[in-house]
Structure formats: C-alpha cells, structure tokens
Design a protein around this motif. Structure first.
Motif, PDB file in Angstrom:
ATOM      1  N   UNK A  17      -3.691   7.574  -3.816  1.00 29.15           N
ATOM      2  CA  UNK A  17      -3.483   6.160  -3.490  1.00 29.15           C
ATOM      3  C   UNK A  17      -4.376   5.743  -2.339  1.00 29.15           C
ATOM      4  N   UNK A  18      -4.460   6.598  -1.329  1.00 32.69           N
ATOM      5  CA  UNK A  18      -5.301   6.310  -0.170  1.00 32.69           C
ATOM      6  C   UNK A  18      -6.773   6.203  -0.581  1.00 32.69           C
ATOM      7  N   UNK A  19      -7.217   7.165  -1.365  1.00 32.15           N
ATOM      8  CA  UNK A  19      -8.618   7.191  -1.776  1.00 32.15           C
ATOM      9  C   UNK A  19      -8.965   5.981  -2.642  1.00 32.15           C
ATOM     10  N   UNK A  39      -2.384  -3.553   7.214  1.00 36.84           N
ATOM     11  CA  UNK A  39      -1.179  -4.207   7.692  1.00 36.84           C
ATOM     12  C   UNK A  39      -0.263  -3.368   8.546  1.00 36.84           C
ATOM     13  N   UNK A  40      -0.773  -2.295   9.140  1.00 37.37           N
ATOM     14  CA  UNK A  40       0.062  -1.451   9.996  1.00 37.37           C
ATOM     15  C   UNK A  40      -0.156  -1.744  11.481  1.00 37.37           C
ATOM     16  N   UNK A  41      -0.703  -2.912  11.782  1.00 36.04           N
ATOM     17  CA  UNK A  41      -0.928  -3.315  13.172  1.00 36.04           C
ATOM     18  C   UNK A  41       0.117  -4.364  13.561  1.00 36.04           C
ATOM     19  N   UNK A  42       0.514  -4.388  14.829  1.00 38.13           N
ATOM     20  CA  UNK A  42       1.499  -5.393  15.237  1.00 38.13           C
ATOM     21  C   UNK A  42       0.898  -6.798  15.248  1.00 38.13           C
ATOM     22  N   UNK A  43       1.703  -7.751  14.855  1.00 36.24           N
ATOM     23  CA  UNK A  43       1.312  -9.153  14.908  1.00 36.24           C
ATOM     24  C   UNK A  43       1.308  -9.579  16.380  1.00 36.24           C
ATOM     25  N   UNK A  44       0.318 -10.339  16.796  1.00 32.73           N
ATOM     26  CA  UNK A  44       0.277 -10.787  18.187  1.00 32.73           C
ATOM     27  C   UNK A  44       0.456 -12.297  18.246  1.00 32.73           C
ATOM     28  N   UNK A  45       1.231 -12.736  19.196  1.00 27.16           N
ATOM     29  CA  UNK A  45       1.463 -14.153  19.451  1.00 27.16           C
ATOM     30  C   UNK A  45       0.919 -14.437  20.841  1.00 27.16           C
ATOM     31  N   UNK A  46      -0.120 -15.257  20.913  1.00 25.11           N
ATOM     32  CA  UNK A  46      -0.736 -15.551  22.203  1.00 25.11           C
ATOM     33  C   UNK A  46      -0.644 -17.036  22.490  1.00 25.11           C
ATOM     34  N   UNK A  60      -3.013  -6.650   3.471  1.00 23.94           N
ATOM     35  CA  UNK A  60      -3.658  -5.559   2.758  1.00 23.94           C
ATOM     36  C   UNK A  60      -2.821  -4.994   1.630  1.00 23.94           C
ATOM     37  N   UNK A  61      -3.202  -3.827   1.185  1.00 24.29           N
ATOM     38  CA  UNK A  61      -2.625  -3.176   0.013  1.00 24.29           C
ATOM     39  C   UNK A  61      -1.204  -2.687   0.290  1.00 24.29           C
ATOM     40  N   UNK A  62      -0.232  -3.291  -0.375  1.00 26.98           N
ATOM     41  CA  UNK A  62       1.173  -2.930  -0.165  1.00 26.98           C
ATOM     42  C   UNK A  62       1.475  -1.520  -0.671  1.00 26.98           C
ATOM     43  N   UNK A  63       0.802  -1.125  -1.749  1.00 26.03           N
ATOM     44  CA  UNK A  63       1.028   0.202  -2.320  1.00 26.03           C
ATOM     45  C   UNK A  63       0.627   1.288  -1.332  1.00 26.03           C
ATOM     46  N   UNK A  64      -0.534   1.129  -0.718  1.00 23.31           N
ATOM     47  CA  UNK A  64      -0.987   2.122   0.255  1.00 23.31           C
ATOM     48  C   UNK A  64      -0.088   2.129   1.478  1.00 23.31           C
ATOM     49  N   UNK A  67       2.984   3.954   0.635  1.00 25.05           N
ATOM     50  CA  UNK A  67       2.706   5.394   0.475  1.00 25.05           C
ATOM     51  C   UNK A  67       2.566   6.060   1.845  1.00 25.05           C
ATOM     52  N   UNK A  68       1.856   5.411   2.761  1.00 25.50           N
ATOM     53  CA  UNK A  68       1.709   5.969   4.113  1.00 25.50           C
ATOM     54  C   UNK A  68       3.055   6.008   4.837  1.00 25.50           C
ATOM     55  N   UNK A  69       3.865   4.988   4.619  1.00 27.68           N
ATOM     56  CA  UNK A  69       5.191   4.956   5.231  1.00 27.68           C
ATOM     57  C   UNK A  69       6.052   6.096   4.690  1.00 27.68           C
ATOM     58  N   UNK A  70       5.958   6.341   3.377  1.00 31.64           N
ATOM     59  CA  UNK A  70       6.714   7.446   2.780  1.00 31.64           C
ATOM     60  C   UNK A  70       6.231   8.788   3.318  1.00 31.64           C
ATOM     61  N   UNK A  71       4.916   8.922   3.488  1.00 27.04           N
ATOM     62  CA  UNK A  71       4.369  10.160   4.050  1.00 27.04           C
ATOM     63  C   UNK A  71       4.880  10.371   5.472  1.00 27.04           C
ATOM     64  N   UNK A  72       4.944   9.296   6.247  1.00 28.02           N
ATOM     65  CA  UNK A  72       5.463   9.394   7.611  1.00 28.02           C
ATOM     66  C   UNK A  72       6.941   9.776   7.601  1.00 28.02           C
TER      67      UNK A  72
END
Length: 132
Positions: A17-19, A39-46, A60-64, A67-72
């Motif tokens: 999936x990553x590849x 999409x694994x970065x925090x949203x910033x409000x300035x 970004x890609x919800x599937x990836x 998958x990364x969240x499941x791996x974590x």
C-alpha cells in the motif's frame, strides 16, 4: 482458525500500500514531508501572535493513512517485538496519550519507510547507527 504462525501478516500488505501510494520516492526531497503529504500532520490555526495546533489534516490517501495507523497500532501492542520505534512511541503515549502516540508512530513510520526505500536498507530493530 489457523495457528498464529500460519496467519497472514499485515506487513506485506502495508508495504505494498505504501509503495503504491508513493509511486516515485524521488518526488519527496525530504523523507520528513511524506507524513504531512498523507495527512498525518497537525492542522495549524494561526491568527496574529497565536498559533494553535489541532487534529491531523487527513489530506491525501486515506488507504495509506489507515494502513500506517494500523501498523502503528500493531507496533505499540505489548506482544510486539521490542524496537527503538516502539520505545519512542510508548514514551509519547505516556506523555500525550495512546491515540496521539499512534498518530506520531504512524508519521514516523512513513518517514522511516521512505528513507529505507530511498537508501535500499532493511529495517533495523535496534537503535544502533547504520554501518557505512
């Protein structure tokens, strides 16, 4: 149900999936930017002098991302093999909570996977530096 040794593992599916999502690793100049791209970065409000960080952007890609969240999630389980990444994630969990630690580990895992792909090196379970 087959014994634990015969069950299919998640690793190959997550790697595939990553590849597929990255496609060309050279399009990222820094491995650090891969997690933010998916999409694994925090949203910033300035506003003026105030800067607040919110939940992750989920761009970004919800599937990836899932998958990364499941791996974590698998990596932070008590039964998982000890590693420097797991130890780091558990320290984050102690400070910030398990939900935020899983996001942090998923993001760091995306960076590690990209670096492994670019450098063509296997994952090191220990924190020892790579031999040049």
């Amino acid at each position: 149900m087959p014994p634990a040794d015969e069950r299919p593992r998640r690793g190959p599916l997550i790697a595939l999936t990553y590849r597929a999502a990255i496609d060309e690793p050279a399009r990222f100049q820094r491995s650090r930017s891969v997690g933010a791209h998916f999409g694994l970065a925090p949203r910033t409000h300035q506003s003026g002098e105030i800067e607040r960080r919110g939940r992750i952007t989920k761009n970004g890609d919800e599937t990836l991302r899932s998958a990364l969240f499941e791996a974590a999630l698998v990596l932070l389980r008590p039964q998982a093999k000890p590693s420097a990444l797991k130890a780091w994630g558990l320290r984050v969990a102690k400070r910030r909570g398990m939900a935020k630690a899983m996001i942090a580990v998923a993001r760091r895992l995306s960076v590690i996977l990209h670096r492994m792909w670019v450098d063509r090196v296997p994952f090191r379970w220990t924190a020892e530096p790579a031999q040049a």
